[in-house]
Scaffold this motif. Structure first.
Motif: not given
Length: 513
Positions: A479-483
């Motif tokens: 997936g995408e994003g930080h965390g």
């Protein structure tokens, strides 16, 4: 001026603006008075300016209130009987009753330099399931927020500092960048000389072990995000037998030098930008910032080039410079939830209005709507420079620029020149990279996201390997994003919850999508 940022906590500000020690087991704190101290939990005050300002935390959905306290810790862990500092804590007591309570789950949300005291309430509802069996606890690490904060420039000086050209093109601009960096670092020494030698990650890891004891836990239960994974790894290295259940999410590669880490971030942010551009242009509705992924990125490159020569109005009276725009774009890539703000910000900027991109840049730098800065930038530099042994000069950066530019046409220069941030820093760095080898520790769940811009996915396996055989358990989120845990992905949440609540780690190599 960019700094080596691994900030998940900056998302809190964005939302507001837009609505070295040896390995092995170490002894307990040498000062028995500190290990036996009783914390005085009270209603939390409004955050201080160094924490980012704003109102006191609102009650939890069930009506329970957040409680705050201050823990005393040695200023110098080599002299545990000497002077002390206060470490600010926050907690929400377990909602599941004492019979089901496991202990305290301590969070670090990253940075380095992020205030856990302000971040935990902002994301508290995301961890409601974990609260059924844990007190949720976070803290301002030493040097941050209300915990002996590092102070450097004042608000007006920081406004000017973050407006400077952080990607110099000639000798005069390079000299000016070095001068500004030296002025910033000298101000840190002037205002914070007492705390600067004592903000290494190893110091904070020892604070966490004292915290464990003061909170009454035999083992440390821990949830680290971003830089918090590095902190957790250092704790596991120092105190492997005291690790209870620990989750590392958005994983820092512990094997990299600062140069390698910054180059990895250039690649990570470029990947996130590529994914944003592909997403925008693949929707049914027309993408307002480009006709194809390449067109989106070409237009961004032209915007940044134009801003270097001619800034546009931002948040009055400041103008949106190339540096501020680059920081704003980077900030918007920390979460897919902020891609819409990037689209709106780019649309505005193409029409000559830099308001949204500047608001995003302000979030990255810890500036609130009142023009007040938290100390996140100062703490970030102080902790990184205390941890990192290498020191770079302009010749080093110039030699490495081709690699950074190849990694990212948009972010390469920005992150390469950030390597100068420790120029003339008054405290020597501890090591080339952190030691997280933790033989004898129990399983630690290590969660990586394939589209993470700030802590690229490749660091997940590196952390697993560095922790040692039988310790790290890898979980991948496609997936995408930080965390990953707060992404809303049910597979990730069930895997983490099953481990922290019931002690059942998922099978190594599990993939969620």
């Amino acid at each position: 001026m960019p700094y080596r940022s691994r900030l998940r906590a900056a998302a809190v500000t964005t939302a507001a603006l837009l609505s070295v020690l040896s390995a092995g087991c170490s002894d307990d704190a040498g000062n028995e008075d500190l290990t036996r101290q009783q914390l005085s939990w009270e209603a939390c005050p409004a955050p201080s300016e160094a924490q980012g300002g704003g109102p006191a935390p609102s009650p939890l959905p069930d009506g329970d209130t957040w409680q705050c306290a201050t823990m005393k810790a040695p200023l110098d862990w080599d002299d545990p009987e000497g002077d002390t500092i206060g470490i600010a804590l926050i907690r929400a007591q377990s909602s599941g009753g004492e019979n089901r309570r496991i202990g305290s789950l301590i969070f670090n949300f990253g940075g380095p330099g992020g205030s856990g005291v302000t971040t935990l309430p902002a994301f508290g509802q995301d961890y409601a399931t974990l609260r059924t069996r844990y007190d949720l606890v976070s803290f301002d690490p030493r040097g941050v927020g209300r915990s002996a904060p590092v102070r450097c420039l004042d608000d007006r000086q920081l406004d000017r500092y973050f407006q400077q050209d952080a990607t110099p093109d000639d000798a005069a601009e390079r000299s000016e960048l070095v001068d500004h960096t030296e002025e910033f670092n000298a101000a840190c020494e002037t205002h914070s000389a007492r705390i600067l030698p004592h903000v290494r990650t190893t110091d904070t890891a020892r604070d966490m072990d004292l915290m464990r004891q003061v909170l009454g836990d035999d083992k440390l239960y821990y949830f680290g995000i971003s830089y918090g994974t590095e902190l957790g790894g250092v704790y596991a290295h120092l105190f492997p037998k005291r690790v209870g259940r620990a989750v590392f999410d958005a994983v820092v590669d512990p094997t990299q030098t600062p140069e390698e880490g910054s180059l990895g971030q250039a690649q990570g942010f470029q990947l996130a930008l590529d994914n944003y551009a592909e997403h925008c242009t693949s929707q049914v509705e027309e993408c307002p910032v480009g006709d194809s992924p390449q067109d989106v990125e070409d237009r961004i490159a032209r915007l940044l080039s134009d801003l270097e020569r001619r800034p546009i109005p931002g948040i009055f009276p400041r103008e949106l410079t190339q540096t501020a725009a680059t920081g704003g774009i980077a900030q918007s890539l920390y979460s897919q939830d902020f891609w819409e703000y990037l689209t709106e910000g780019l649309e505005q900027a193409y029409d000559g209005d830099g308001t949204i991109l500047m608001a995003l840049s302000d979030a990255l730098n810890g500036r609130n709507e009142n023009g007040e800065y938290s100390n996140v930038a100062a703490a970030n530099v102080a902790i990184n420079c205390a941890d990192d042994k290498p020191r770079y000069d302009t010749e080093d950066v110039e030699q490495r620029l081709p690699d950074f530019r190849a990694a990212s046409p948009v972010f390469g220069d920005y992150l390469a020149w950030s390597l100068l941030s420790c120029t003339d820093w008054p405290v020597a760095g501890a090591a080339d990279h952190p030691d997280v080898h933790a033989p004898g520790a129990p399983p630690i769940l290590v969660v990586g996201t394939t589209g993470d811009p700030a802590t690229p996915y490749e660091g997940t396996q590196k952390m697993v390997q560095a922790l040692g055989e039988g310790v790290g358990v890898e979980l991948t989120y496609r997936g995408e994003g930080h965390g990953a845990y707060t992404s809303g992905n049910r597979c990730v949440q069930e895997a983490v919850d099953g481990y922290l609540l019931d002690g059942r780690p998922p099978a190594a190599g599990t993939v969620c999508s």
